[in-house]
Design an enzyme around this catalytic site. Structure first.
Site, PDB file in Angstrom:
ATOM      1  N   ILE A 150      41.265  60.537  25.963  1.00 19.18           N
ATOM      2  CA  ILE A 150      39.764  60.501  25.997  1.00 19.18           C
ATOM      3  C   ILE A 150      39.140  60.404  24.912  1.00 19.18           C
ATOM      4  O   ILE A 150      39.643  60.647  23.799  1.00 19.18           O
ATOM      5  CB  ILE A 150      39.622  62.204  26.439  1.00 19.18           C
ATOM      6  CG1 ILE A 150      40.238  62.413  27.830  1.00 19.18           C
ATOM      7  CG2 ILE A 150      38.086  62.660  26.194  1.00 19.18           C
ATOM      8  CD1 ILE A 150      40.537  63.912  28.093  1.00 19.18           C
ATOM      9  N   CYS A 151      38.071  59.527  24.754  1.00 20.89           N
ATOM     10  CA  CYS A 151      36.952  59.393  23.654  1.00 20.89           C
ATOM     11  C   CYS A 151      37.574  58.474  22.738  1.00 20.89           C
ATOM     12  O   CYS A 151      38.081  57.544  22.864  1.00 20.89           O
ATOM     13  CB  CYS A 151      36.780  60.873  23.045  1.00 20.89           C
ATOM     14  SG  CYS A 151      35.738  60.912  21.861  1.00 20.89           S
ATOM     15  N   ILE A 152      38.205  58.856  21.498  1.00 16.97           N
ATOM     16  CA  ILE A 152      38.803  58.047  20.444  1.00 16.97           C
ATOM     17  C   ILE A 152      40.308  58.037  20.659  1.00 16.97           C
ATOM     18  O   ILE A 152      40.842  57.397  19.967  1.00 16.97           O
ATOM     19  CB  ILE A 152      38.229  58.517  19.030  1.00 16.97           C
ATOM     20  CG1 ILE A 152      38.603  57.552  17.897  1.00 16.97           C
ATOM     21  CG2 ILE A 152      38.789  59.855  18.715  1.00 16.97           C
ATOM     22  CD1 ILE A 152      37.909  55.999  18.068  1.00 16.97           C
ATOM     23  N   THR A 161      39.115  57.171  29.128  1.00 18.45           N
ATOM     24  CA  THR A 161      37.548  57.591  29.523  1.00 18.45           C
ATOM     25  C   THR A 161      36.891  57.705  28.364  1.00 18.45           C
ATOM     26  O   THR A 161      37.269  58.246  27.304  1.00 18.45           O
ATOM     27  CB  THR A 161      37.466  58.737  30.778  1.00 18.45           C
ATOM     28  OG1 THR A 161      36.157  58.520  31.157  1.00 18.45           O
ATOM     29  CG2 THR A 161      37.706  60.111  29.856  1.00 18.45           C
TER      30      THR A 161
END
Lengths: 217, 217
Positions: free
Chosen positions: A133-135, A190
């Protein structure tokens, strides 16, 4: 009950796990009828004051602070093996790129916490699904990008995407609540707060991500 | 856009805001098309290590730690007036009963942080809705129980309910995802982690609570 590892990196977007992302991962796991197995490395990190957004000069422990998100129900990642898990999820927050590895400072040349690297390699070898997720996909790329030519997303930040591609991974742009699914490598990513302006977008993307990971088990 | 105050008390179930409860309140506010206004008192509190669940002997600042949940978007409660808000929500966690007041130590004889007391009284005078989650109804009872004969719930813990009734408030038992609605006083409460065994129960109760609060605006 399927066991889904959740690798935390502290408690707060600037020096640990992004709290909303981690909580929505835990919620999605429970709503899918699975059990979350929270874990974090037992190591220190430099504290960022989240009111001023400046480093405070203090140090805290990643495992101890991550325990706040897990309500104390957490394990040292050194004690967790891929055999204990059916899948694994990495929430974002700077901790994923500063505490689990140093991608935030060194990009594709990042060094990864040895127990994080060990468990990720075990999961890949066992062909168990991974959600990032994210970074956090930058961490996955650093560990698995070269060997598995993983495809993943951190949204659309060109500089970060370029560093990710230097690892050997392929970066694919993605909308805020969308997914990039690398079916061959059972890897789902994502963008969450890499792109989100609203907490409800983060919820939606992570709910989608966790469902997709669990469907791959 | 309606503005919903969210009063935080730190970052972690044992010495601050219960993180899951606070995040689900923020999510529900956004999904209802409203804006969350996070706030906390600028004061120190004793730290609990959430891995060992022992007090560490350190102090941290309530506002600075609450900023982790709010991603830095937070105000000192001393600067917030009822006129700035359309409603207000109090997540639980021990911080609501240890940092915003000392109900956890003194029961019905609790002393409340003066700015928390001031804002709660302003909201009640202005007849603006109040939501209280988990143990936070004990704080509401301490401030408003005697004057308004508020009806509220902390689930079914007899000892806590008895202390709450000593304030002049009425305690009503409630199921984990249910609500106690005091329509006269525009006060909605829900048990969350006072009763919940699963994070999805906490999500459901808080989503219901926030919706009910916003409908009263």
């Amino acid at each position: 009950m399927k066991k889904i590892g959740v690798v935390l990196s502290g408690c707060g977007v600037r020096d640990g796990s992004e709290i909303h992302e981690a909580v929505f991962a835990l919620l999605a796991i429970d709503r899918q009828g699975c059990e979350a197995v929270c874990m974090a490395p037992d190591a220190d990190f430099p504290v960022t004051n989240h009111l001023t957004m400046q480093e405070s000069g203090d140090k805290r422990n990643i495992l101890v602070e991550s325990a706040r998100i897990a309500r104390g129900n957490i394990r040292d990642i050194a004690e967790v093996k891929a055999a204990d898990l059916d899948a694994i999820i990495f929430p974002g927050g700077f901790g994923a790129a500063k505490n689990l590895c140093d991608f935030a400072m060194k990009g594709a040349a990042a060094v990864v916490h040895p127990e994080v690297s060990r468990l990720l390699n075990e999961m890949a070898t066992a062909e168990k699904p991974i959600g990032a997720i994210c970074i956090a996909p930058a961490l996955i790329a650093t560990v698995l990008g070269k060997k598995y030519s993983t495809t993943l997303t951190i949204g659309n930040d060109a500089g970060t995407a370029s560093e990710i591609e230097k690892t050997g991974a392929k970066h694919q742009e993605c909308a805020v609540t969308g997914l990039v699914v690398d079916a061959k490598n059972k890897l789902v990513s994502t963008p969450a707060y890499m792109l989100a302006n609203r907490i409800s977008e983060v919820y939606e993307g992570i709910d989608n991500c966790v469902k997709a990971v669990i469907e791959m088990i």
